[in-house]
Design a protein around this motif. Structure first.
Motif, PDB file in Angstrom:
ATOM      1  N   PRO A  84       0.794  -1.237   0.000  1.00 36.04           N
ATOM      2  CA  PRO A  84       0.000   0.000   0.000  1.00 36.04           C
ATOM      3  C   PRO A  84       0.822   1.281   0.000  1.00 36.04           C
ATOM      4  O   PRO A  84       0.347   2.321  -0.477  1.00 36.04           O
ATOM      5  CB  PRO A  84      -0.838  -0.131   1.275  1.00 36.04           C
ATOM      6  CG  PRO A  84      -1.030  -1.600   1.436  1.00 36.04           C
ATOM      7  CD  PRO A  84       0.282  -2.195   1.012  1.00 36.04           C
ATOM      8  N   ASP A  85       2.073   1.243   0.510  1.00 40.02           N
ATOM      9  CA  ASP A  85       2.893   2.457   0.495  1.00 40.02           C
ATOM     10  C   ASP A  85       3.752   2.567  -0.760  1.00 40.02           C
ATOM     11  O   ASP A  85       4.573   3.476  -0.874  1.00 40.02           O
ATOM     12  CB  ASP A  85       3.759   2.548   1.750  1.00 40.02           C
ATOM     13  CG  ASP A  85       4.851   1.473   1.797  1.00 40.02           C
ATOM     14  OD1 ASP A  85       4.941   0.637   0.869  1.00 40.02           O
ATOM     15  OD2 ASP A  85       5.621   1.462   2.780  1.00 40.02           O
ATOM     16  N   GLY A  86       3.571   1.636  -1.709  1.00 38.51           N
ATOM     17  CA  GLY A  86       4.262   1.719  -2.984  1.00 38.51           C
ATOM     18  C   GLY A  86       5.552   0.934  -3.084  1.00 38.51           C
ATOM     19  O   GLY A  86       6.221   0.984  -4.127  1.00 38.51           O
ATOM     20  N   THR A  87       5.928   0.167  -2.071  1.00 38.77           N
ATOM     21  CA  THR A  87       7.142  -0.654  -2.125  1.00 38.77           C
ATOM     22  C   THR A  87       6.946  -1.812  -3.093  1.00 38.77           C
ATOM     23  O   THR A  87       5.954  -2.549  -2.999  1.00 38.77           O
ATOM     24  CB  THR A  87       7.493  -1.202  -0.733  1.00 38.77           C
ATOM     25  OG1 THR A  87       7.667  -0.110   0.161  1.00 38.77           O
ATOM     26  CG2 THR A  87       8.767  -2.032  -0.778  1.00 38.77           C
ATOM     27  N   GLU A  88       7.882  -1.988  -4.031  1.00 42.32           N
ATOM     28  CA  GLU A  88       7.765  -3.066  -5.009  1.00 42.32           C
ATOM     29  C   GLU A  88       8.104  -4.409  -4.378  1.00 42.32           C
ATOM     30  O   GLU A  88       9.139  -4.570  -3.740  1.00 42.32           O
ATOM     31  CB  GLU A  88       8.675  -2.806  -6.209  1.00 42.32           C
ATOM     32  CG  GLU A  88       8.545  -3.869  -7.301  1.00 42.32           C
ATOM     33  CD  GLU A  88       9.351  -3.559  -8.556  1.00 42.32           C
ATOM     34  OE1 GLU A  88      10.005  -4.485  -9.084  1.00 42.32           O
ATOM     35  OE2 GLU A  88       9.332  -2.382  -9.004  1.00 42.32           O
ATOM     36  N   VAL A  89       7.214  -5.389  -4.577  1.00 42.97           N
ATOM     37  CA  VAL A  89       7.401  -6.738  -4.054  1.00 42.97           C
ATOM     38  C   VAL A  89       7.897  -7.675  -5.143  1.00 42.97           C
ATOM     39  O   VAL A  89       8.774  -8.508  -4.922  1.00 42.97           O
ATOM     40  CB  VAL A  89       6.077  -7.266  -3.455  1.00 42.97           C
ATOM     41  CG1 VAL A  89       6.235  -8.717  -2.994  1.00 42.97           C
ATOM     42  CG2 VAL A  89       5.619  -6.383  -2.307  1.00 42.97           C
ATOM     43  N   SER A  90       7.350  -7.559  -6.355  1.00 44.83           N
ATOM     44  CA  SER A  90       7.747  -8.421  -7.467  1.00 44.83           C
ATOM     45  C   SER A  90       7.376  -7.762  -8.783  1.00 44.83           C
ATOM     46  O   SER A  90       6.535  -6.852  -8.821  1.00 44.83           O
ATOM     47  CB  SER A  90       7.073  -9.795  -7.364  1.00 44.83           C
ATOM     48  OG  SER A  90       5.656  -9.651  -7.435  1.00 44.83           O
TER      49      SER A  90
END
Length: 269
Positions: free
Chosen positions: A24-30
């Motif tokens: 939700p805070d915009g951190t890329e996971v994949s």
């Protein structure tokens, strides 16, 4: 006025892109490359195929043929669309999908909420029509949002009826280094809200968050969906420095999906 099938077929063809999962805070996971094909098989039927290519794994392929348009979907005259849950419940997962369609590029977004209503994941899907060069757009910035935007909006309802175009105006102004005031008008309706800047997000006092995304995009939705409260979810796409497309999906206080609104706006100041 084109019907829903004609609107859907604005998306016909093969699209190369990627599925990017974000917190939700915009951190890329994949980030997973993809190829999607929509093929018209008749005036009222189509074949859909999407293949994802996760690193170190076999390709993941999904194929579907359909001869009716799902009641959870609506397509705009330019091919843009929303689909997803038709009813929100605090006891089940909930999701919305948006697609903003240009002739040779698409910007799609999925917003997923946990049971209870908290925003869980955002899936960003950037696509270019096969054979066309990618157009690289910078991530959306807060400074690009600041200003006065005027445009036209069209409402698409679940019974396939369509409103007449009406005017909109959105004004975004900085009140301090970390505070933004937003005022808006859509036809006769008006409103305003204040937001705090937190990284690439605007956190509104109303409980909504706007997340700036790569490729000029934005995601607007509640941080947590509240019971017995109408709400909306939205995707935005800055396609030119002064032109922005937005598409909203709107839910009633009882959690039922009612309509979607397509907006094209231009920054005038």
């Amino acid at each position: 006025m084109p019907n829903q099938w004609e609107n859907l077929f604005k998306n016909e063809g093969t699209w190369k892109g990627s599925f990017t999962k974000l917190t939700p805070d915009g951190t890329e996971v994949s980030n997973v490359p993809s190829i999607l094909t929509l093929e018209r098989t008749s005036e009222t039927s189509a074949r859909f195929q999407v293949t994802r290519y996760p690193t170190g794994q076999p390709p993941q392929e999904t194929k579907t043929e359909f001869a009716s348009i799902n009641q959870s979907s609506l397509f705009c005259e330019d091919g843009s669309f929303t689909k997803g849950s038709t009813q929100w419940s605090p006891f089940s997962q909930f999701g919305t999908e948006f697609g903003l369609t240009l002739p040779n590029a698409r910007f799609r977004l999925v917003q997923l909420f946990n049971p209870g209503g908290a925003l869980a994941d955002i899936i960003l899907i950037r696509e270019t029509r096969e054979g066309q060069a990618d157009r690289i757009r910078a991530p959306l910035s807060m400074d690009q949002l600041v200003g006065t935007w005027r445009g036209q909006a069209i409402v698409y309802r679940r019974d396939w009826s369509v409103s007449q175009p009406f005017t909109t105006e959105l004004n975004v102004s900085k009140q301090s280094a970390d505070t933004v005031l937003q005022t808006w008008r859509a036809g006769p309706a008006t409103g305003q809200s204040i937001a705090k800047v937190q990284g690439s997000r605007l956190l509104f006092e109303t409980g909504y968050q706007l997340l700036c995304l790569p490729n000029g995009g934005s995601s607007l939705c509640p941080q947590t969906i509240q019971r017995n409260t109408a709400f909306r979810c939205e995707v935005g796409w800055l396609i030119e420095p002064n032109i922005r497309l937005r598409l909203t999906r709107e839910y009633e206080a009882d959690g039922s999906w009612g309509q979607q609104t397509w907006i094209r706006e231009e920054k005038i100041a």
